[in-house]
Design an enzyme around this catalytic site. Sequence first.
Site, PDB file in Angstrom:
ATOM      1  N   GLU A 125       9.182  -3.403  13.288  1.00  0.00           N
ATOM      2  CA  GLU A 125       9.065  -2.302  12.340  1.00  0.00           C
ATOM      3  C   GLU A 125       7.777  -1.546  12.660  1.00  0.00           C
ATOM      4  O   GLU A 125       6.675  -2.083  12.502  1.00  0.00           O
ATOM      5  CB  GLU A 125       9.045  -2.824  10.904  1.00  0.00           C
ATOM      6  CG  GLU A 125       9.044  -1.728   9.861  1.00  0.00           C
ATOM      7  CD  GLU A 125       9.064  -2.265   8.435  1.00  0.00           C
ATOM      8  OE1 GLU A 125       9.538  -1.532   7.546  1.00  0.00           O
ATOM      9  OE2 GLU A 125       8.624  -3.406   8.221  1.00  0.00           O
ATOM     10  N   LYS A 138      -1.269  -7.485  -9.063  1.00  0.00           N
ATOM     11  CA  LYS A 138      -2.218  -7.301  -7.955  1.00  0.00           C
ATOM     12  C   LYS A 138      -1.781  -6.105  -7.121  1.00  0.00           C
ATOM     13  O   LYS A 138      -0.864  -6.197  -6.310  1.00  0.00           O
ATOM     14  CB  LYS A 138      -2.300  -8.528  -7.054  1.00  0.00           C
ATOM     15  CG  LYS A 138      -3.484  -8.457  -6.065  1.00  0.00           C
ATOM     16  CD  LYS A 138      -3.304  -9.347  -4.866  1.00  0.00           C
ATOM     17  CE  LYS A 138      -2.563  -8.660  -3.735  1.00  0.00           C
ATOM     18  NZ  LYS A 138      -3.294  -7.505  -3.140  1.00  0.00           N
ATOM     19  N   CYS A 156       9.526   1.648   3.292  1.00  0.00           N
ATOM     20  CA  CYS A 156      10.421   0.557   3.666  1.00  0.00           C
ATOM     21  C   CYS A 156      11.850   1.056   3.846  1.00  0.00           C
ATOM     22  O   CYS A 156      12.678   0.365   4.431  1.00  0.00           O
ATOM     23  CB  CYS A 156      10.367  -0.572   2.646  1.00  0.00           C
ATOM     24  SG  CYS A 156      10.880  -0.088   0.992  1.00  0.00           S
ATOM     25  N   PHE A 212       0.798  -1.222   0.000  1.00  0.00           N
ATOM     26  CA  PHE A 212       0.000   0.000   0.000  1.00  0.00           C
ATOM     27  C   PHE A 212       0.828   1.267   0.000  1.00  0.00           C
ATOM     28  O   PHE A 212       0.327   2.336  -0.360  1.00  0.00           O
ATOM     29  CB  PHE A 212      -0.919   0.020   1.237  1.00  0.00           C
ATOM     30  CG  PHE A 212      -0.202   0.360   2.526  1.00  0.00           C
ATOM     31  CD1 PHE A 212       0.022   1.681   2.900  1.00  0.00           C
ATOM     32  CD2 PHE A 212       0.272  -0.642   3.361  1.00  0.00           C
ATOM     33  CE1 PHE A 212       0.695   1.994   4.068  1.00  0.00           C
ATOM     34  CE2 PHE A 212       0.949  -0.339   4.537  1.00  0.00           C
ATOM     35  CZ  PHE A 212       1.156   0.983   4.890  1.00  0.00           C
ATOM     36  N   GLU A 255      -5.039  -3.907  -2.027  1.00  0.00           N
ATOM     37  CA  GLU A 255      -6.481  -3.695  -1.946  1.00  0.00           C
ATOM     38  C   GLU A 255      -6.828  -2.422  -1.178  1.00  0.00           C
ATOM     39  O   GLU A 255      -7.989  -1.988  -1.182  1.00  0.00           O
ATOM     40  CB  GLU A 255      -7.169  -4.911  -1.296  1.00  0.00           C
ATOM     41  CG  GLU A 255      -6.752  -5.218   0.122  1.00  0.00           C
ATOM     42  CD  GLU A 255      -5.515  -6.109   0.221  1.00  0.00           C
ATOM     43  OE1 GLU A 255      -5.348  -6.741   1.283  1.00  0.00           O
ATOM     44  OE2 GLU A 255      -4.734  -6.173  -0.753  1.00  0.00           O
ATOM     45  N   ARG A 256      -5.827  -1.794  -0.556  1.00  0.00           N
ATOM     46  CA  ARG A 256      -6.089  -0.554   0.178  1.00  0.00           C
ATOM     47  C   ARG A 256      -6.035   0.676  -0.718  1.00  0.00           C
ATOM     48  O   ARG A 256      -6.651   1.691  -0.392  1.00  0.00           O
ATOM     49  CB  ARG A 256      -5.073  -0.392   1.311  1.00  0.00           C
ATOM     50  CG  ARG A 256      -5.125  -1.499   2.351  1.00  0.00           C
ATOM     51  CD  ARG A 256      -4.042  -1.293   3.398  1.00  0.00           C
ATOM     52  NE  ARG A 256      -3.952  -2.408   4.330  1.00  0.00           N
ATOM     53  CZ  ARG A 256      -3.025  -2.500   5.283  1.00  0.00           C
ATOM     54  NH1 ARG A 256      -2.117  -1.541   5.403  1.00  0.00           N
ATOM     55  NH2 ARG A 256      -3.005  -3.544   6.087  1.00  0.00           N
TER      56      ARG A 256
END
Length: 523
Positions: free
Chosen positions: A406, A198, A306, A174, A201-202
């Site tokens: 994290e 893909k 990240c 996301f 989905e957020r």
Amino acid sequence: MLAFTLRRQARPLQRQLQQRGVSGVSGATTKMFINGEFVESQSSEWTEIRNPATQEVVSRVPQSTAQELEAAAHSAQLAFGEWRRTSVLSRQRKMLDLQHAIRGSMDALAHSIVAEQGKVLSDARGDVMRGLQVVEDMANITNYMQGAKLEVSADMDTYTVREPLGVVAGICPFNFPAMIPLWMFPVALATGNTCVLKPSERDPGAAMILAQLCNDVGIPSGVLNVVHGSHRTVDFLTADPRIRAVSFVGGDRAGRHIYERAMQHGKRCQANLGAKNHAIVLPDADKEHALNAIAGAAFGAAGQRCMALSVAVLVGDAGAWVDEIVERARALRVDGGLEPDADLGPMITRDALARAEQLVQSAADEGAHIALDGRGVRVAKYPDGNFLGPTVIDHATPAMQCYQQEIFGPVLTCIRVKTLDDALALVNANRYGNGASVFTRSGPCARKVQAEIEAGQLGINVPIPVPLPMFAFTGNKASFLGDANFYGRSGVGFYTQLKTVTSLWRKQDADDRQAAVHMPTIH
């Protein structure tokens, strides 16, 4: 009044996306992109996408059905036969056209990211720009695809050709709705593969706009397909025999599952996982530069990168600089992504916010000092936003949860050590190896860090050392699973396989006689 203001700002974008059947419009559903067409899902399972600043429903995204996933993979498989035979010059031309189209759609992409992911507008544009650089680098695909040749014996040559794998899959996180898809499908397509993508989905809106742009520039139907969902979609992509390779960026748990499942089914897999990025700050560093760089890298994008700089390892007298880090952090403006001068926006979901707040509390419970507490920050125009202000934890230790996990929020953990050797030992003991930085004026100290650090990407007086696409994203240790990194020459290697050819054409077989002019006779 607030909802009216947001709708008014987004109205031109909404009209554009409605015309294209793309997500990112209030009240709309997110379609799939299969065989060159936007397709409404027949799913009975839908997830609401909410604006992180307002909780307004932006769109609804489906869990693609088994039949829809099958259709996407079948479309990609059929398209591969023709696409792989397309000349490398033709594919290069498509990359040039695509980068031009992305530049022209920068505002649409950035506004979609703000609405779905919550980034401030300038950072959303940066998200698109860093992905765009990968597309631009793929215009160099003619050089990346070259092989080697050697005459190994008289009249005998051995040479290599680089060929595509077939259908490949990309599974995206996301936090970079444009950049990470652009790490994947342009490299796959430029090398002659077809792709089933893909997005998260957020926040799938940016990926859907990119799919439309691929259509606009004439990339053939079926070469890129976009599906949606969570576990069932992931399990399909990692098991279907038509899919030869899987690219993933995201969290540890999902990454390990995807990597192991892909390996079990005989696929290639590259997986970027979690991170805990450290900045080693020596007392001889340029203080103003170091503190400004750390504040920007720790709190930008609400810490949801990240490569966010989440740990400051302060060596010796540099430990006294924590108060000045706090001053810089306190000056950052928390606001909605479209507001002028906003420095950081909301976190992606209420659950992500609650988790980050819990880890901050755990630090206090375990004896750390919360030098700046961003919990409970209030943004007047956005009372329902998922906001966490910049937070600084001081006097932390490696045993604390705030260090072990994290956080993925705008939280900087400060650890004080006595020497550079202590700092290196601390960083290298961490299981992650995505990135690290050192701030110093000493060439020998910088060189020592470069030689001994166990992070895959090092910045020397650079806070977020993400390499440009002509290199590769080279995280290591528990931050990466696989043996071929994303984009650049390594990414091209991931999406291709070498074929070695040995050929013999004997000189004596060449017919170099003069033309015969006499009347032929029969023997």
